[in-house]
Write an enzyme that holds these catalytic residues in place. Structure first.
Site, PDB file in Angstrom:
ATOM      1  CG  HIS A  18      53.195  82.343   1.084  1.00 10.24           C
ATOM      2  ND1 HIS A  18      52.556  83.237   0.254  1.00 10.24           N
ATOM      3  CD2 HIS A  18      53.167  81.150   0.431  1.00 10.24           C
ATOM      4  CE1 HIS A  18      52.149  82.610  -0.844  1.00 10.24           C
ATOM      5  NE2 HIS A  18      52.530  81.354  -0.763  1.00 10.24           N
ATOM      6  NE  ARG A 158      66.199  88.283   5.296  1.00 12.00           N
ATOM      7  CZ  ARG A 158      66.114  87.602   4.150  1.00 12.00           C
ATOM      8  NH1 ARG A 158      64.929  87.312   3.638  1.00 12.00           N
ATOM      9  NH2 ARG A 158      67.195  87.222   3.507  1.00 12.00           N
ATOM     10  CD  GLU A 260      65.872  88.048  -0.546  1.00 14.31           C
ATOM     11  OE1 GLU A 260      65.095  87.835   0.405  1.00 14.31           O
ATOM     12  OE2 GLU A 260      66.745  87.230  -0.906  1.00 14.31           O
TER      13      GLU A 260
END
Length: 352
Positions: A18, A158, A260
């Site tokens: 989270h 990211r 990812e």
């Protein structure tokens, strides 16, 4: 300046997912000139949040009882005066969200469809989100249907996972990545390490174990690695994309790490260790993006099957090539920016 307040938690019980996805969103928002603040129940991840350059307010409350934190949280909200509040956690209640919605545009990240959340924007970036039929849930509950942001196009990765150069698939596998997530409550990492070092078929591979901040068996795994050089331990990894791309294939729990791995084009065998992972895992494996080893909690013969699956995939270059191509088509790495732009838009149109 526009402002977003993130309300999320992470700790040894619930892991890091989270917090990390909210940090991905915060970094995308900062690139767009938006001021972000994080609010957490305890200080488990306050240091991590500050390392990323964000302010973190600690409520000193119990993460699993969000009703009792409400007054403290509202004080922070009234002081910060955000344009958007984004809540991310499984312990929100209908009344909690209803109260937050009075103060700003309210968004919620979901993957379990617990109830018809009274929010302005509902986000579910998981593969299979379209199958959850949110319109029917809201119709049945007589709660107003929010704007829906659904599907893998919105996976909030990211920046390091954006625009990655894909390396060729090697004919011979040498390095295999393993991830059990941030907390590893089922203690999978240690069992995995013990299994691979005693499996003759896998003796020629090096295994890179990524251990989360709350890994309960880190000392035992280190002792095992000292005796068996094919086990390599990685902690506090600063550039996960680089480590992933150094490996040839992966074994991972069916959490956010899967996306990812997709961005890195990594052929992956995944497994379920929590109920909320089942739909995403089933969808990704059904599309041929990954292979499923099943539910580690309930499948008879899970470990023998997993060891055999790893060996067979490592020996099949053509299959790994197909999986790599499917993975990179699934995720483009720009999901966090897509979400932020939708949140800051006043149009409120469903996107998927």
């Amino acid at each position: 300046m526009k402002k977003i307040l993130f309300r999320a938690d992470g700790n040894a019980q619930i892991g890091a997912g989270h917090i990390m996805r909210c940090l991905s969103l915060g970094m995308a928002a900062r690139e767009l000139g938006i001021l972000c603040k994080y609010v957490t129940a305890d200080d488990s991840f306050s240091g991590t949040i500050k390392e990323y350059g964000f302010e973190c307010e600690i409520l000193h409350t119990d993460y699993y009882d969000m009703e009792q934190e409400l007054n403290k949280c509202l004080e922070v909200i009234q002081k910060f005066q955000p344009d958007v509040i984004l809540a991310d956690g499984y312990y929100v209640t209908h009344s909690y969200l209803t109260e937050l919605k009075k103060y700003a545009k309210l968004a919620y990240i979901d993957d379990i469809k617990s109830f018809a959340y009274p929010v302005d924007v509902l986000i579910n970036y998981n593969s299979g989100a379209m199958e959850m039929n949110y319109p029917k849930l809201y119709q049945d509950s007589k709660t107003e249907l929010p704007q829906l942001i659904l599907g893998e196009h919105f996976v909030p990765l990211r920046q390091e996972f954006q625009n990655l150069k894909q390396k060729p698939v090697k004919s011979k596998v040498t390095d295999i990545l393993f991830s059990a997530g941030g907390a590893d409550p089922e203690r999978i990492a240690l069992r995995f390490a013990r299994e691979v070092v005693h499996n003759e078929q896998l003796s020629g591979y090096k295994f890179h174990l990524v251990l989360g901040a709350f890994e309960p068996d880190v000392e035992e795994i280190k002792k095992l690695a000292e005796k068996h050089t094919q086990i390599c331990i990685h902690q506090n990894v600063k550039k996960m994309s680089e480590l992933m791309q150094q490996c040839d294939m992966a074994v991972s729990a069916a959490g956010s790490t899967l996306y990812e791995l997709c961005a890195c084009g990594m052929p992956t065998i995944t497994y379920v260790l929590a109920d909320n992972q089942k739909l995403g895992e089933s969808s990704l494996c059904g599309k041929g993006v990954m292979k499923s080893a099943g539910d580690v909690r309930t499948k008879t013969g899970f470990w023998d099957d997993l060891m055999e699956m790893m060996y067979l995939l490592a020996e099949n270059c053509e299959e790994r090539q197909k999986m790599r191509e499917s993975a990179v088509r699934t995720v483009d790495g720009m999901g966090a920016e897509h979400i932020i732009k939708n949140l800051m838009s006043s149009e409120g149109k469903d996107v998927s």
